[in-house]
Design a protein around this motif. Structure first.
Motif, PDB file in Angstrom:
ATOM      1  N   THR A  46      31.356   2.531 -23.319  1.00 53.83           N
ATOM      2  CA  THR A  46      30.651   1.653 -24.246  1.00 53.83           C
ATOM      3  C   THR A  46      31.227   0.246 -24.192  1.00 53.83           C
ATOM      4  N   ARG A  47      32.534   0.172 -24.121  1.00 59.07           N
ATOM      5  CA  ARG A  47      33.181  -1.141 -24.112  1.00 59.07           C
ATOM      6  C   ARG A  47      32.809  -1.926 -22.866  1.00 59.07           C
ATOM      7  N   THR A  48      32.745  -1.274 -21.734  1.00 59.79           N
ATOM      8  CA  THR A  48      32.468  -2.009 -20.502  1.00 59.79           C
ATOM      9  C   THR A  48      30.988  -2.257 -20.302  1.00 59.79           C
ATOM     10  N   THR A  49      30.111  -1.508 -20.964  1.00 58.58           N
ATOM     11  CA  THR A  49      28.678  -1.690 -20.748  1.00 58.58           C
ATOM     12  C   THR A  49      27.993  -2.448 -21.878  1.00 58.58           C
ATOM     13  N   THR A  50      28.675  -2.707 -22.967  1.00 61.14           N
ATOM     14  CA  THR A  50      28.064  -3.422 -24.079  1.00 61.14           C
ATOM     15  C   THR A  50      27.916  -4.894 -23.718  1.00 61.14           C
ATOM     16  N   VAL A  51      26.722  -5.414 -23.964  1.00 63.13           N
ATOM     17  CA  VAL A  51      26.449  -6.822 -23.689  1.00 63.13           C
ATOM     18  C   VAL A  51      26.452  -7.573 -25.013  1.00 63.13           C
ATOM     19  N   ALA A  52      27.100  -8.718 -25.024  1.00 65.27           N
ATOM     20  CA  ALA A  52      27.149  -9.567 -26.220  1.00 65.27           C
ATOM     21  C   ALA A  52      26.254 -10.781 -25.991  1.00 65.27           C
ATOM     22  N   HIS A  53      25.560 -11.194 -27.039  1.00 68.33           N
ATOM     23  CA  HIS A  53      24.732 -12.398 -26.981  1.00 68.33           C
ATOM     24  C   HIS A  53      25.560 -13.536 -27.579  1.00 68.33           C
ATOM     25  N   ARG A  54      26.340 -14.206 -26.717  1.00 65.75           N
ATOM     26  CA  ARG A  54      27.263 -15.250 -27.159  1.00 65.75           C
ATOM     27  C   ARG A  54      26.536 -16.584 -27.255  1.00 65.75           C
TER      28      ARG A  54
END
Length: 161
Positions: free
Chosen positions: A100-108
């Motif tokens: 989950t940590r490596t595949t989660t995308v953040a909208h920065r």
């Protein structure tokens, strides 16, 4: 995100736990748990008495001694199996968390105000991200605009007056 209760005792975890239960019978490994170590010693002694009585032809208490030996061994194996299940579930949960940590995308939010998609591990302190309802929150932080709702009740310690 719904929790998959079927994977709690998945076939892979159960078979791995069965396979890992028998090497844990090694007295050096059992010695780390004094209670189960004593039960294992009792199992060995009771099994020895059962075998000696069997060869000596002393069948008077053979059924009783055999039953006690069986239940002691079953107790040790079940304890090893339960420990192996817990270890397997812990490893599976850690792997799922890593994935989950490596595949989660953040909208920065960039300096010009536009949103850019970046992997969650690349987030830095003071980055501003936008999270829409239903998305995984990519990192720890504060809500600076909008409303955050919890699906569970907050603990009394986390409530502020």
């Amino acid at each position: 995100m719904a929790r998959d209760s079927a994977s709690m005792f998945s076939q892979e975890i159960v078979w791995a736990a069965i396979r890992d239960s028998f090497p844990k019978l090694d007295p050096r490994k059992q010695a780390r748990n004094p209670v189960m170590f004593i039960v294992e010693i009792g199992s060995v002694i009771t099994t020895g008495i059962f075998i000696l009585d069997l060869f000596r032809g002393n069948t008077g208490d053979l059924g009783f001694v055999g039953t006690i030996a069986f239940w002691l061994w079953l107790t040790v194996l079940f304890a090893n199996f339960a420990e192996a299940i817990a270890e397997g579930r812990g490893k599976a949960q850690a792997n799922a968390l890593r994935a989950t940590r490596t595949t989660t995308v953040a909208h920065r939010q960039a300096l010009d105000g536009k949103l850019e998609d970046v992997p969650a591990p690349e987030l830095q302190r003071d980055d501003v991200v936008e999270v829409v309802a239903g998305e995984v929150i990519p990192a720890d932080g504060e809500v600076i605009d909008g409303v955050a709702r919890s699906t569970s009740r907050p603990s009394p310690a986390s409530r502020r007056p």
